[in-house]
Design an enzyme around this catalytic site. Structure first.
Site, PDB file in Angstrom:
ATOM      1  N   PRO A 139       0.837  -1.208   0.000  1.00  0.00           N
ATOM      2  CA  PRO A 139       0.000   0.000   0.000  1.00  0.00           C
ATOM      3  C   PRO A 139       0.870   1.257   0.000  1.00  0.00           C
ATOM      4  O   PRO A 139       1.903   1.294   0.673  1.00  0.00           O
ATOM      5  CB  PRO A 139      -0.800  -0.098   1.301  1.00  0.00           C
ATOM      6  CG  PRO A 139      -0.621  -1.474   1.820  1.00  0.00           C
ATOM      7  CD  PRO A 139       0.575  -2.074   1.149  1.00  0.00           C
ATOM      8  N   GLY A 183       2.272   4.940   0.724  1.00  0.00           N
ATOM      9  CA  GLY A 183       2.267   5.965   1.780  1.00  0.00           C
ATOM     10  C   GLY A 183       1.757   5.459   3.111  1.00  0.00           C
ATOM     11  O   GLY A 183       1.198   6.215   3.901  1.00  0.00           O
ATOM     12  N   ALA A 184       1.919   4.168   3.396  1.00  0.00           N
ATOM     13  CA  ALA A 184       1.356   3.612   4.631  1.00  0.00           C
ATOM     14  C   ALA A 184       2.457   3.155   5.581  1.00  0.00           C
ATOM     15  O   ALA A 184       2.238   2.363   6.470  1.00  0.00           O
ATOM     16  CB  ALA A 184       0.429   2.453   4.293  1.00  0.00           C
ATOM     17  N   GLY A 185       3.678   3.642   5.366  1.00  0.00           N
ATOM     18  CA  GLY A 185       4.779   3.295   6.268  1.00  0.00           C
ATOM     19  C   GLY A 185       5.395   1.942   5.963  1.00  0.00           C
ATOM     20  O   GLY A 185       6.164   1.419   6.755  1.00  0.00           O
ATOM     21  N   SER A 234       6.904   1.670   0.377  1.00  0.00           N
ATOM     22  CA  SER A 234       6.556   1.429  -1.033  1.00  0.00           C
ATOM     23  C   SER A 234       7.458   2.223  -1.981  1.00  0.00           C
ATOM     24  O   SER A 234       7.916   1.694  -2.996  1.00  0.00           O
ATOM     25  CB  SER A 234       5.087   1.761  -1.293  1.00  0.00           C
ATOM     26  OG  SER A 234       4.840   3.108  -0.974  1.00  0.00           O
ATOM     27  N   SER A 235       7.752   3.485  -1.637  1.00  0.00           N
ATOM     28  CA  SER A 235       8.549   4.284  -2.574  1.00  0.00           C
ATOM     29  C   SER A 235       9.974   3.756  -2.646  1.00  0.00           C
ATOM     30  O   SER A 235      10.583   3.734  -3.724  1.00  0.00           O
ATOM     31  CB  SER A 235       8.533   5.765  -2.190  1.00  0.00           C
ATOM     32  OG  SER A 235       8.985   5.932  -0.867  1.00  0.00           O
ATOM     33  N   ALA A 236      10.515   3.292  -1.513  1.00  0.00           N
ATOM     34  CA  ALA A 236      11.869   2.729  -1.524  1.00  0.00           C
ATOM     35  C   ALA A 236      11.905   1.478  -2.392  1.00  0.00           C
ATOM     36  O   ALA A 236      12.819   1.286  -3.205  1.00  0.00           O
ATOM     37  CB  ALA A 236      12.323   2.396  -0.104  1.00  0.00           C
ATOM     38  N   ASP A 273      14.976   2.522   4.712  1.00  0.00           N
ATOM     39  CA  ASP A 273      14.044   1.851   3.797  1.00  0.00           C
ATOM     40  C   ASP A 273      14.755   1.294   2.574  1.00  0.00           C
ATOM     41  O   ASP A 273      14.497   0.169   2.152  1.00  0.00           O
ATOM     42  CB  ASP A 273      12.976   2.844   3.309  1.00  0.00           C
ATOM     43  CG  ASP A 273      11.956   3.150   4.377  1.00  0.00           C
ATOM     44  OD1 ASP A 273      12.264   2.950   5.565  1.00  0.00           O
ATOM     45  OD2 ASP A 273      10.850   3.590   4.018  1.00  0.00           O
TER      46      ASP A 273
HETATM   47  O1  PMV Z   1       6.629   6.024   7.774  1.00  0.00           O
HETATM   48  P1  PMV Z   1       7.973   5.649   7.243  1.00  0.00           P
HETATM   49  O2  PMV Z   1       8.128   4.217   6.890  1.00  0.00           O
HETATM   50  O3  PMV Z   1       8.464   6.588   6.182  1.00  0.00           O
HETATM   51  O4  PMV Z   1       8.976   5.801   8.466  1.00  0.00           O
HETATM   52  C1  PMV Z   1       9.243   7.020   9.092  1.00  0.00           C
HETATM   53  C2  PMV Z   1      10.281   6.730  10.133  1.00  0.00           C
HETATM   54  C3  PMV Z   1      10.671   7.923  10.987  1.00  0.00           C
HETATM   55  O5  PMV Z   1      11.625   7.438  11.932  1.00  0.00           O
HETATM   56  C4  PMV Z   1       9.482   8.474  11.748  1.00  0.00           C
HETATM   57  C5  PMV Z   1      11.255   9.052  10.170  1.00  0.00           C
HETATM   58  C6  PMV Z   1      12.606   8.733   9.567  1.00  0.00           C
HETATM   59  O6  PMV Z   1      12.955   9.420   8.582  1.00  0.00           O
HETATM   60  O7  PMV Z   1      13.334   7.859  10.059  1.00  0.00           O
END
Ligand code: PMV
Length: 329
Positions: A112, A114-116, A119-121, A164
């Site tokens: 998915p 933009g859901a952490g 995906s973009s990586a 990522d």
């Molecule tokens: O939501 P993601 O997977 O892009 O992770 C962000 C992780 C943070 O530690 C909150 C920010 C970062 O750049 O490390």
């Protein structure tokens, strides 16, 4: 035609604290982005995003991203398709002796957006691997990770961590501390992921934690506590101690909640997974909405998450020991 795939990731431990130099442990998951690349010689690049778990669309543009055609898709989807891919292709061209002038690119992703879940990586890593191989150059994984990191950094205005892109390139469990990234030994890790259909605003959430940390010593201490927890987590990963990992994931979620980055929907899903017998559960990534990761054996957790009103999608995704890889055409 050359095809590569690369995995998404979850944070087992350490998001947010990693911004302040504490260690973190992201893990690659068995959900992949697959990118097909065909070089062209007419200066035109065509990107087809058949399945970004969103409506499919096709965009066509010449080398410059400014030349976007009129197209009826929301701007953020257009930049998702063209931003990362355009820069990833540019990085790939710089890394080979005889670059192509354009490409046909087709992307399919099970991750998915933009859901952490990185995906973009995964898209950047798979694009760089497929494009460089399509132009006759096999790059070592360290170089792919570096070029993908530069891609994210450029697209995200200098705001990217190496976590990522390194994790997606190498696969497995990764220890990140500052610019140092390395794989660590890990046991089987059966993850279940719950997704609330939303996404937190990473920049705002990071800024919020920064303010808290400047204002309150106990917020700074909470961040240091996360660092200590990650060090304990690293030992538990290496021992293969799943119960301890679960306990520490719960602890990590509590500390992230204290820093104000959880949400009602994330907490609901975390508790649903715990009640269904998860070893542990926590939010993953920036928070505010998006995904939780639970450690535990599948069906029961899936059923519990599916029955939770705030959860729009739940799926199993084991730790993936494979990073970027060539796929059959
Ligand atoms: O939501 P993601 O997977 O892009 O992770 C962000 C992780 C943070 O530690 C909150 C920010 C970062 O750049 O490390």
């Amino acid at each position: 035609m050359t095809v590569s795939s690369a995995p998404g990731k979850v944070y087992l431990f350490g998001e947010h604290a990693v911004v302040y130099g504490e260690p973190a442990i992201p893990c690659a998951i068995q959900r992949r982005a697959t990118v097909r690349v065909d070089p062209r010689s007419d200066g035109v690049t065509r990107v087809e995003a058949g399945d970004l778990t969103l409506d499919g669309f096709t965009v066509e543009y010449t080398q410059s991203v400014e030349d976007h055609p009129e197209i009826d898709v929301p701007e953020h989807l257009l930049s998702a398709a063209t931003g990362y891919i355009d820069v990833a292709l540019e990085q790939a061209c710089n890394a080979v002796a005889d670059p192509a002038t354009g490409f046909d690119v087709a992307i399919e992703s099970e991750i998915p957006l933009g859901a952490g879940l990185g995906s973009s990586a995964a898209v950047a890593v798979a694009t760089i691997d497929a494009a460089t191989r399509a132009m006759g150059t096999e790059l070592p994984p360290e170089r792919i990770a570096e070029l993908a990191y530069r891609t994210e950094r450029e697209v995200q205005d200098g705001q990217a961590s190496r976590a990522d892109t390194f994790c997606s390139t190498m696969g497995g469990a990764v220890r990140v501390e500052g610019d140092e990234c390395r794989n660590i030994e890990a046991p089987e890790l059966p993850f279940v992921i719950g997704f609330d259909g939303g996404a937190g605003e990473t920049g705002e959430l990071v800024a919020g934690v920064r303010k808290l940390r400047e204002r309150f010593d106990f917020a700074a201490e909470t961040i240091r506590a996360i660092g200590n927890l990650v060090r304990a987590g690293e030992r538990a990963v290496e021992r293969g101690d799943r119960r301890e990992l679960g306990r520490l994931m719960n602890f990590n979620h509590g500390l992230l909640e204290a820093l104000g980055v959880s949400s009602y929907t994330l907490d609901e899903m975390v508790w649903a997974a715990r009640r269904a017998g998860a070893d542990g559960a926590k939010l993953t990534g920036a928070g505010g909405g998006g995904c939780i990761v639970a450690l535990g054996d599948g069906e029961q957790l899936l059923t519990a998450l599916d029955a939770t009103a705030v959860c729009v999608d739940a799926f199993q995704a084991e730790l993936d020991r494979n990073g970027v890889r060539a796929e059959g055409a």
